[in-house]
Design a protein around this motif. Structure first.
Motif, PDB file in Angstrom:
ATOM      1  N   SER A  45      16.129  13.204  -9.510  1.00 58.78           N
ATOM      2  CA  SER A  45      15.550  12.763  -8.240  1.00 58.78           C
ATOM      3  C   SER A  45      14.416  11.779  -8.475  1.00 58.78           C
ATOM      4  CB  SER A  45      15.038  13.971  -7.449  1.00 58.78           C
ATOM      5  OG  SER A  45      16.084  14.871  -7.149  1.00 58.78           O
ATOM      6  N   PHE A  46      13.600  12.050  -9.489  1.00 65.98           N
ATOM      7  CA  PHE A  46      12.484  11.148  -9.804  1.00 65.98           C
ATOM      8  C   PHE A  46      13.004   9.788 -10.251  1.00 65.98           C
ATOM      9  CE2 PHE A  46       9.288   9.500 -12.815  1.00 65.98           C
ATOM     10  CZ  PHE A  46       8.209   9.409 -11.937  1.00 65.98           C
ATOM     11  N   ALA A  47      14.076   9.783 -11.052  1.00 67.67           N
ATOM     12  CA  ALA A  47      14.656   8.516 -11.496  1.00 67.67           C
ATOM     13  C   ALA A  47      15.226   7.725 -10.314  1.00 67.67           C
ATOM     14  CB  ALA A  47      15.751   8.776 -12.528  1.00 67.67           C
ATOM     15  N   GLU A  48      15.850   8.419  -9.374  1.00 67.10           N
ATOM     16  CA  GLU A  48      16.390   7.740  -8.194  1.00 67.10           C
ATOM     17  C   GLU A  48      15.273   7.124  -7.361  1.00 67.10           C
ATOM     18  OE1 GLU A  48      18.692  10.581  -6.104  1.00 67.10           O
ATOM     19  OE2 GLU A  48      20.334  10.626  -7.564  1.00 67.10           O
ATOM     20  N   ARG A  49      14.146   7.835  -7.231  1.00 66.77           N
ATOM     21  CA  ARG A  49      13.020   7.282  -6.468  1.00 66.77           C
ATOM     22  C   ARG A  49      12.457   6.050  -7.158  1.00 66.77           C
ATOM     23  NH1 ARG A  49      11.696  12.840  -5.778  1.00 66.77           N
ATOM     24  NH2 ARG A  49      10.195  12.708  -7.488  1.00 66.77           N
ATOM     25  N   LEU A  50      12.379   6.087  -8.496  1.00 62.86           N
ATOM     26  CA  LEU A  50      11.886   4.928  -9.219  1.00 62.86           C
ATOM     27  C   LEU A  50      12.799   3.717  -9.028  1.00 62.86           C
ATOM     28  CD1 LEU A  50      10.646   6.447 -12.611  1.00 62.86           C
ATOM     29  CD2 LEU A  50       9.271   5.627 -10.705  1.00 62.86           C
ATOM     30  N   LEU A  51      14.117   3.970  -9.048  1.00 60.04           N
ATOM     31  CA  LEU A  51      15.062   2.873  -8.828  1.00 60.04           C
ATOM     32  C   LEU A  51      14.922   2.296  -7.419  1.00 60.04           C
ATOM     33  CD1 LEU A  51      18.288   4.262 -10.561  1.00 60.04           C
ATOM     34  CD2 LEU A  51      16.873   2.338 -11.313  1.00 60.04           C
ATOM     35  N   GLN A  52      14.744   3.167  -6.432  1.00 54.49           N
ATOM     36  CA  GLN A  52      14.566   2.684  -5.069  1.00 54.49           C
ATOM     37  C   GLN A  52      13.305   1.840  -4.939  1.00 54.49           C
ATOM     38  OE1 GLN A  52      14.646   6.181  -2.613  1.00 54.49           O
ATOM     39  NE2 GLN A  52      16.852   6.502  -2.822  1.00 54.49           N
ATOM     40  N   GLN A  53      12.226   2.271  -5.603  1.00 56.90           N
ATOM     41  CA  GLN A  53      10.989   1.492  -5.567  1.00 56.90           C
ATOM     42  C   GLN A  53      11.163   0.158  -6.276  1.00 56.90           C
ATOM     43  OE1 GLN A  53       7.930   3.971  -7.191  1.00 56.90           O
ATOM     44  NE2 GLN A  53       8.082   5.498  -5.571  1.00 56.90           N
ATOM     45  N   ALA A  54      11.937   0.169  -7.379  1.00 61.16           N
ATOM     46  CA  ALA A  54      12.183  -1.085  -8.089  1.00 61.16           C
ATOM     47  C   ALA A  54      12.979  -2.057  -7.215  1.00 61.16           C
ATOM     48  CB  ALA A  54      12.938  -0.811  -9.394  1.00 61.16           C
ATOM     49  N   ILE A  95       0.842  -1.202   0.000  1.00 62.62           N
ATOM     50  CA  ILE A  95       0.000   0.000   0.000  1.00 62.62           C
ATOM     51  C   ILE A  95       0.874   1.248   0.000  1.00 62.62           C
ATOM     52  CG2 ILE A  95      -1.693   1.319   1.322  1.00 62.62           C
ATOM     53  CD1 ILE A  95      -2.793  -1.338   2.354  1.00 62.62           C
ATOM     54  N   LYS A  96       1.914   1.242   0.812  1.00 60.55           N
ATOM     55  CA  LYS A  96       2.805   2.401   0.881  1.00 60.55           C
ATOM     56  C   LYS A  96       3.493   2.640  -0.450  1.00 60.55           C
ATOM     57  CE  LYS A  96       6.162   4.465   4.031  1.00 60.55           C
ATOM     58  NZ  LYS A  96       6.915   4.278   5.299  1.00 60.55           N
ATOM     59  N   SER A  97       3.880   1.562  -1.138  1.00 61.91           N
ATOM     60  CA  SER A  97       4.528   1.691  -2.438  1.00 61.91           C
ATOM     61  C   SER A  97       3.562   2.257  -3.477  1.00 61.91           C
ATOM     62  CB  SER A  97       5.060   0.332  -2.892  1.00 61.91           C
ATOM     63  OG  SER A  97       5.627   0.415  -4.180  1.00 61.91           O
ATOM     64  N   ILE A  98       2.310   1.779  -3.449  1.00 57.79           N
ATOM     65  CA  ILE A  98       1.309   2.281  -4.398  1.00 57.79           C
ATOM     66  C   ILE A  98       1.045   3.764  -4.171  1.00 57.79           C
ATOM     67  CG2 ILE A  98      -1.116   2.119  -5.086  1.00 57.79           C
ATOM     68  CD1 ILE A  98      -0.968  -0.869  -4.536  1.00 57.79           C
ATOM     69  N   ILE A  99       0.917   4.158  -2.902  1.00 56.55           N
ATOM     70  CA  ILE A  99       0.696   5.573  -2.593  1.00 56.55           C
ATOM     71  C   ILE A  99       1.869   6.416  -3.077  1.00 56.55           C
ATOM     72  CG2 ILE A  99       0.479   7.236  -0.709  1.00 56.55           C
ATOM     73  CD1 ILE A  99      -1.054   5.115   0.861  1.00 56.55           C
ATOM     74  N   SER A 100       3.081   5.928  -2.862  1.00 59.44           N
ATOM     75  CA  SER A 100       4.271   6.664  -3.287  1.00 59.44           C
ATOM     76  C   SER A 100       4.327   6.790  -4.807  1.00 59.44           C
ATOM     77  CB  SER A 100       5.530   5.966  -2.765  1.00 59.44           C
ATOM     78  OG  SER A 100       6.696   6.638  -3.180  1.00 59.44           O
TER      79      SER A 100
END
Length: 227
Positions: free
Chosen positions: A154-163, A98-103
Motif C-alpha cells: 500500500s505504501f509503494a502504491e501511494r508513492l507511485l501515485q504521488q510520483a 502543500i497537500k503533497s508535502i503533508i501526505s
C-alpha cells in the motif's frame, strides 16, 4: 451575477484571492506536524480551500462571459482577466504542493511508527518464545508478516501515485511557462520598434564583453612581460 458589472465581479474575485491566500498560509502550517492522521481542523481547512478555488473558477467564468458580451472590451480588462486566471492556477499549484508535502510527511511518520511497532512486536515475540510459547508465536509471526507485506504494498502504491501526481504537475508547469513565453513573444511582436531595441541592447552587450575581454588580455600580457 449575470447582471453584475465587470468591476463588481472583479472585486469579488479579488476578495476570494485574498481569502485563498489566508487559507493556504494556514494550511501550510500542517506541513511540520508529526501527526499520523489528519485531524478535524486540517480536514475542514482542506475542504474550505477546495470550495474557494471552485468558487473562484465559477466567478472567473462569469467575468469571462462579461468580457465576451461587452463590445469593444479594453485591453486592460482582458489583461486583468488573464491575470486572475494565472493567479488561480498558481494557487491551485500551491494547494497541490502543500497537500503533497503533508501526505509525504504523514506517510513517513506512519512508516516510522510501523517500524517502531515491528521492533516492539519482535521483542515481544522473542520474550514469548523464550517463555515456551513458540507455537503461538509462529502463527502470530506469519500473520504479522502478511500484514506488513500488505502495508508495504500500500505504501509503494501511494508513492507511485504521488510520483505520477508530481509528473503531471511538472507537465502543467511546463505548459504554463510555454504559454507565458508565447504571450511575451506576441507582445514583443505587437510593440513597434521593440525588436530593434533588443537588437541594440544585444549589440552593446557583445561590444562591452569584447572590450572587457581585450582589457583583461592586455593586462595579463603586460604582467607576463613585466615579470
Amino acid at each position: 451575477m449575470s447582471s453584475a458589472t465587470f468591476s463588481q465581479v472583479r472585486s469579488q474575485v479579488s476578495k476570494l484571492e485574498k481569502q485563498t491566500e489566508g487559507l493556504l498560509a494556514q494550511y501550510s502550517g500542517f506541513q511540520n506536524l508529526s501527526n499520523t492522521t489528519a485531524n478535524d481542523e486540517e480536514k475542514e481547512l482542506d475542504s474550505s480551500i477546495s470550495q474557494v478555488l471552485d468558487k473562484r473558477e465559477e466567478v472567473i467564468q462569469t467575468l469571462n462571459r462579461i468580457c465576451d458580451m461587452e463590445s469593444g472590451i479594453s485591453s486592460s480588462k482582458l489583461q486583468q482577466l488573464q491575470r486572475h486566471k494565472e493567479v488561480l492556477a498558481e494557487h491551485r499549484r500551491s494547494y497541490s504542493k502543500i497537500k503533497s508535502i503533508i501526505s509525504e510527511e504523514r506517510n513517513r511518520n506512519n512508516l516510522l511508527f510501523s517500524v517502531r511497532s515491528d521492533i516492539d512486536a519482535h521483542k515481544q515475540r522473542s520474550v514469548n518464545f523464550s517463555n515456551g510459547n513458540a507455537g503461538i508465536n509462529s502463527n502470530d509471526y506469519i500473520l504479522d508478516e502478511r500484514v506488513r507485506a500488505d502495508n508495504a504494498n500500500s505504501f509503494a502504491e501511494r508513492l507511485l501515485q504521488q510520483a505520477y501526481s508530481t509528473r503531471d504537475e511538472l507537465y502543467s508547469q511546463r505548459a504554463y511557462l510555454t504559454g507565458a513565453s508565447q504571450r511575451i513573444s506576441n507582445t514583443v511582436q505587437r510593440i513597434p520598434g521593440i525588436n530593434v531595441l533588443l537588437s541594440k541592447i544585444n549589440t552593446r552587450r557583445k561590444r562591452d564583453t569584447l572590450i572587457l575581454a581585450s582589457l583583461i588580455a592586455t593586462c595579463i600580457l603586460l604582467l607576463f612581460l613585466t615579470f
